[in-house]
Write an enzyme that holds these catalytic residues in place. Structure first.
Site, PDB file in Angstrom:
ATOM      1  N   HIS A 142      12.991 -16.709 -32.561  1.00 20.64           N
ATOM      2  CA  HIS A 142      11.818 -16.804 -33.424  1.00 20.64           C
ATOM      3  C   HIS A 142      10.671 -15.991 -32.826  1.00 20.64           C
ATOM      4  CE1 HIS A 142      13.085 -20.957 -35.250  1.00 20.64           C
ATOM      5  NE2 HIS A 142      13.842 -19.956 -35.661  1.00 20.64           N
ATOM      6  N   ASP A 181      15.479 -25.852 -36.395  1.00 15.45           N
ATOM      7  CA  ASP A 181      16.249 -24.704 -36.891  1.00 15.45           C
ATOM      8  C   ASP A 181      17.495 -24.551 -36.017  1.00 15.45           C
ATOM      9  OD1 ASP A 181      16.930 -22.510 -38.415  1.00 15.45           O
ATOM     10  OD2 ASP A 181      15.654 -21.106 -37.312  1.00 15.45           O
ATOM     11  N   SER A 188      14.038 -20.430 -29.770  1.00 10.02           N
ATOM     12  CA  SER A 188      12.654 -20.294 -30.235  1.00 10.02           C
ATOM     13  C   SER A 188      11.740 -20.309 -29.017  1.00 10.02           C
ATOM     14  CB  SER A 188      12.330 -21.409 -31.228  1.00 10.02           C
ATOM     15  OG  SER A 188      11.015 -21.279 -31.724  1.00 10.02           O
TER      16      SER A 188
END
Length: 343
Positions: free
Chosen positions: A49, A143, A22
């Site tokens: 992401h 995540d 991310s």
């Protein structure tokens, strides 16, 4: 869901490498993929992401420039090939079907993200079992932790970036806190490790647990259903921030995880972050409406005489009290820290 053809997996791709990242992911992915040669003996699938309105072209071009791999955006239905890196397109989940073809879908967000890391990791574990190597790099929140848990349960290998060197250590640190990770090391050492792991002969494949198969099937079908989530957990008195539906607490998860019957999924951290976002949005709307109400009442007070004007002015003043309270709440830091970390 169709059964995996194990012989097909062994003949075509012995392993698969799935990578999730991310915040800080651009430089981390460049450092990782620059260590790999053209003959890298596995396909690599990457979820970074990114916002829904981004193209991902900047990241893709940077990877092409700094890597010997064939780097391309994932295309639905494409067969996986060793030596290729497939990047999840923006606003789409990337997964692997049991015939080693990629699935690129517009399914419900997981952990506030699309693409999300967990659906990719979960699908890889179901399709490749103990031939799956999961790599989790820098990023906020958690995540990827649930996805690595699935990879571990299915006999695969879990690797995380050393949080001490990560630009944003949350994701690797959360994984370390919840899973017995196989390798935690700096990115500079991952290339050699991956080459060694790919040279190993995989052992006997483990059966895929039913709950993992159900969750993978939900993501692949894009939409969930009541029987599926009822089989996975129990209803709790929380609403899904994504659709307003009821949430289920996953029974067999090692950490707090939630799903709704339409397909949204959250860890506890991502659910709290999304609730905070929705609360803030609602409060800004309330602030605007109170300010409009005060302005209208002030105008009425200026035009009306006598009791009507006095009443309007009192109500305008009361509206100002509410405005001040909402502004004070919006300025409160409820993250439990003095840092200015985005949610």
């Amino acid at each position: 869901m169709p059964k995996l053809k194990a012989s097909q997996t062994q003949e075509e791709n012995k392993h698969v490498v799935v990578v999730g990242t991310s915040a800080g992911g651009l430089s981390a992915l460049i450092k990782l993929t620059s260590q790999m040669q053209k003959d890298f003996d596995a396909p690599i699938l990457v979820v970074q992401h990114i916002s829904a309105d981004a193209t991902g072209n900047v990241l893709l071009e940077a990877l092409r420039k700094n890597s010997n791999l064939i780097c391309e955006h994932a295309i639905n239905g494409t067969k996986l090939q060793s030596g290729h890196l497939y990047l999840a397109p923006s606003d789409h989940h990337l997964m692997i079907a049991d015939d080693e073809k990629m699935l690129v879908t517009k399914g419900a967000m997981e952990n506030r993200s699309r693409p999300a890391i967990d659906p990719l990791f979960r699908s890889a574990a179901v399709a490749f079992g103990n031939r799956t190597i999961g790599v989790l790099l820098t990023g906020y929140l958690d995540d990827g932790t649930a996805g690595l848990t699935v990879i571990k349960k299915c006999g695969g290998i879990c690797i995380v970036q050393d949080p001490a060197e990560a630009d944003y250590p949350d994701m690797p640190q959360n994984a370390l806190n919840q899973i017995k990770i196989d390798y935690c090391l700096p990115i500079a050492q991952m290339g050699v490790l991956l080459s060694k792991l790919l040279s190993r002969k995989p052992g006997k494949r483990k059966p895929i647990p039913l709950d993992i198969s159900i969750e993978a099937d939900i993501a692949m079908r894009v939409l969930s259903d009541l029987p599926s989530v009822n089989a996975l957990g129990k209803q709790v008195p929380f609403n899904c921030p994504g659709c307003g539906g009821v949430l289920w607490l996953m029974n067999k998860s090692s950490s707090l995880r939630y799903r709704c019957h339409t397909g949204h999924a959250y860890t506890a951290a991502s659910l709290l972050a999304e609730q905070s976002k929705k609360i803030e949005e609602t409060m800004w709307t309330a602030l605007r409406m109170f300010e409009e109400r005060k302005n209208l009442l002030t105008t009425i007070a200026e035009k009306e005489k006598g009791a009507a004007g006095k009443s309007a002015l009192e109500r305008a003043n009361l509206s100002q009290v509410h405005i001040d309270r909402i502004r004070a709440l919006l300025q409160v830091n409820d993250k439990g820290t003095s840092s200015d970390t985005p949610i």
